[in-house]
Design a protein around this motif. Structure first.
Motif, mmCIF file in Angstrom:
data_model
loop_
_atom_site.group_PDB
_atom_site.id
_atom_site.type_symbol
_atom_site.label_atom_id
_atom_site.label_comp_id
_atom_site.label_asym_id
_atom_site.label_seq_id
_atom_site.Cartn_x
_atom_site.Cartn_y
_atom_site.Cartn_z
ATOM 1 N N UNK A 183 0.714 -1.204 0.020
ATOM 2 C CA UNK A 183 -0.135 0.060 -0.057
ATOM 3 C C UNK A 183 0.836 1.382 -0.127
ATOM 4 N N UNK A 184 1.664 1.471 0.919
ATOM 5 C CA UNK A 184 2.521 2.580 0.844
ATOM 6 C C UNK A 184 3.569 2.826 -0.301
ATOM 7 N N UNK A 185 4.023 1.562 -0.629
ATOM 8 C CA UNK A 185 4.838 1.576 -1.909
ATOM 9 C C UNK A 185 3.961 1.982 -3.244
ATOM 10 N N UNK A 186 3.038 1.550 -3.380
ATOM 11 C CA UNK A 186 2.305 2.044 -4.560
ATOM 12 C C UNK A 186 1.859 3.330 -4.433
ATOM 13 N N UNK A 187 1.486 3.715 -3.259
ATOM 14 C CA UNK A 187 1.229 5.237 -2.931
ATOM 15 C C UNK A 187 2.268 6.154 -3.448
ATOM 16 N N UNK A 188 3.498 5.705 -2.874
ATOM 17 C CA UNK A 188 4.626 6.683 -3.059
ATOM 18 C C UNK A 188 4.877 6.895 -4.375
ATOM 19 N N UNK A 189 4.537 5.988 -5.323
ATOM 20 C CA UNK A 189 4.536 6.055 -6.756
ATOM 21 C C UNK A 189 3.756 7.198 -7.214
ATOM 22 N N UNK A 190 2.556 7.404 -6.712
ATOM 23 C CA UNK A 190 1.604 8.608 -7.109
ATOM 24 C C UNK A 190 2.125 9.813 -6.590
ATOM 25 N N UNK A 191 2.856 9.861 -5.184
ATOM 26 C CA UNK A 191 3.095 10.952 -4.747
ATOM 27 C C UNK A 191 4.359 11.643 -5.248
ATOM 28 N N UNK A 192 5.400 10.792 -5.521
ATOM 29 C CA UNK A 192 6.723 11.280 -6.028
ATOM 30 C C UNK A 192 6.665 11.240 -7.564
ATOM 31 N N UNK A 193 5.688 10.420 -8.253
ATOM 32 C CA UNK A 193 6.010 10.143 -9.567
ATOM 33 C C UNK A 193 7.275 9.297 -10.264
ATOM 34 N N UNK A 194 8.082 8.845 -9.044
ATOM 35 C CA UNK A 194 9.260 8.147 -9.579
ATOM 36 C C UNK A 194 9.098 6.547 -8.835
ATOM 37 N N UNK A 195 10.002 5.834 -9.349
ATOM 38 C CA UNK A 195 9.868 4.493 -8.909
ATOM 39 C C UNK A 195 10.735 4.305 -7.681
ATOM 40 N N UNK A 196 11.715 4.958 -7.606
ATOM 41 C CA UNK A 196 12.920 4.652 -6.548
ATOM 42 C C UNK A 196 12.323 4.808 -5.174
ATOM 43 N N UNK A 197 11.508 5.740 -4.864
ATOM 44 C CA UNK A 197 10.914 5.771 -3.482
ATOM 45 C C UNK A 197 10.188 4.562 -3.212
ATOM 46 N N UNK A 198 9.410 4.083 -4.156
ATOM 47 C CA UNK A 198 8.555 2.796 -3.907
ATOM 48 C C UNK A 198 9.474 1.576 -3.659
ATOM 49 N N UNK A 199 10.540 1.521 -4.359
ATOM 50 C CA UNK A 199 11.518 0.545 -4.224
ATOM 51 C C UNK A 199 12.294 0.546 -2.723
ATOM 52 N N UNK A 200 12.515 1.544 -2.404
ATOM 53 C CA UNK A 200 13.190 1.939 -1.050
ATOM 54 C C UNK A 200 12.120 1.513 0.202
ATOM 55 N N UNK A 201 10.792 1.723 0.077
ATOM 56 C CA UNK A 201 9.770 1.324 0.805
ATOM 57 C C UNK A 201 9.851 -0.304 0.870
#
Length: 345
Positions: A245-263
């Motif tokens: 859930x937070x990983x997918x949401x981070x894609x929408x917030x940052x518009x980048x894949x890296x934060x989602x991968x880190x999460x």
């Protein structure tokens, strides 16, 4: 041995119970949650009774009120935070919608494919503001339904004093009475250990995830941490869903894949450490429920009672195994449902 007559009887009884559970869920779910609330208050009361002066001078009704007040305050605190955080997310829906389009464009340009055009159309037509407002309405409805839970719990507390008398009347023979009390104590001991350990581990997971999400900079980290805390009560799939859930949401917030991968790496690592290493050591084999039965119970209770059913599926299966083990006619079924074939009688 399991006779054909026993199998047929259990089949008919099971079908009848399933029908009742499905059509009566609006009434049964608050009632079950009220019993769970009473059980938690009882455990808190037993814990504070370890302080001699409290056990000696405070009446049981006052200890119930104190424990219930703490639970209601904690519940109100978290619900207030959740509603405020969801409101913040709803106000930022335009940013998330724009970032979703950026992500689709990045994927298309990177892989040079058009397969994501349909997703892009869907995202473009998807209203994030409406989605978060629906989520807010669900939270509000849940808060309003707590009135029925508290009402049921109140009557359970009022009945608690007479339960012992009714139990003695129900089982007039001393042998039957002792056996019934032993079963209840076994159920209470198993559930108390499961809920206690699960709550402590969920708190550790939620707090650790909150720290990680705050450092990463995700919006409303307390909301996602609370979601992780709740979903960790769901066996097997809860920790996976809580991480996604937070990983997918981070894609929408940052518009980048890296934060989602880190999460995924950090929060997923926390889940693996707590769920696969720490929890088995603390929990041991005290639940005595087969892993296959756990998965089947999760699917069954989730299908008829939704997310609430998933959360309480393990405690329900534990109670079923213990109760079935107490009767000669159903003992064989308890052995089949157990993890190692050993049951207490």
């Amino acid at each position: 041995m399991i006779s054909l007559k026993n199998i047929a009887s259990m089949f008919v009884i099971t079908i009848a119970i399933v029908v009742i559970l499905i059509f009566g869920k609006d009434l049964l779910i608050p009632f079950v949650l009220a019993w769970l609330l009473w059980f938690i208050v009882r455990q808190i009361r037993k814990t504070i009774d370890r302080i001699g002066i409290i056990e000696r001078y405070l009446p049981i009704w006052l200890k119930n009120i104190l424990a219930l007040t703490v639970i209601i305050y904690v519940f109100h605190f978290f619900i207030t935070i959740i509603i405020s955080n969801v409101s913040v997310l709803a106000q930022s829906h335009r940013v998330y919608q724009e970032n979703a389009g950026i992500l689709i464009s990045t994927i298309n340009s990177t892989f040079n494919v058009d397969v994501f055009e349909s997703i892009e159309v869907y995202i473009a037509n998807f209203n994030f503001g409406t989605f978060f407002m629906k989520l807010l309405n669900v939270s509000t409805d849940f808060v309003s339904s707590t009135f029925m839970i508290l009402l049921y719990a109140l009557f359970i507390f009022l009945e608690e004093a007479s339960l012992r008398l009714k139990f003695d009347k129900l089982f007039p023979e001393s042998v039957q009475s002792e056996k019934a009390y032993a079963m209840i104590k076994n159920v209470e001991k198993s559930l108390a250990k499961y809920l206690g350990i699960k709550t402590i581990l969920s708190v550790i997971t939620g707090v650790s995830s909150y720290i990680a999400l705050s450092i990463i900079g995700i919006d409303s980290p307390l909301f996602w941490a609370f979601l992780i805390f709740i979903l960790n009560y769901i066996p097997v799939i809860g920790s996976l869903t809580a991480t996604l859930f937070p990983a997918v949401f981070s894609l929408l917030q940052f518009g980048d894949f890296m934060p989602g991968i880190i999460i995924l790496l950090i929060v997923g690592g926390i889940q693996i450490l707590v769920g696969n290493i720490i929890e088995p050591r603390l929990m041991g084999n005290s639940m005595n429920v087969s892993p296959i039965v756990t998965i089947a119970g999760l699917s069954f209770w989730g299908a008829i009672w939704g997310i609430i059913g998933m959360i309480i599926s393990v405690p329900i299966m534990v109670v079923i195994v213990i109760v079935l083990s107490q009767f000669k006619e159903t003992k064989a079924f308890a052995i089949l449902l157990s993890s190692n074939g050993k049951i207490e009688t």
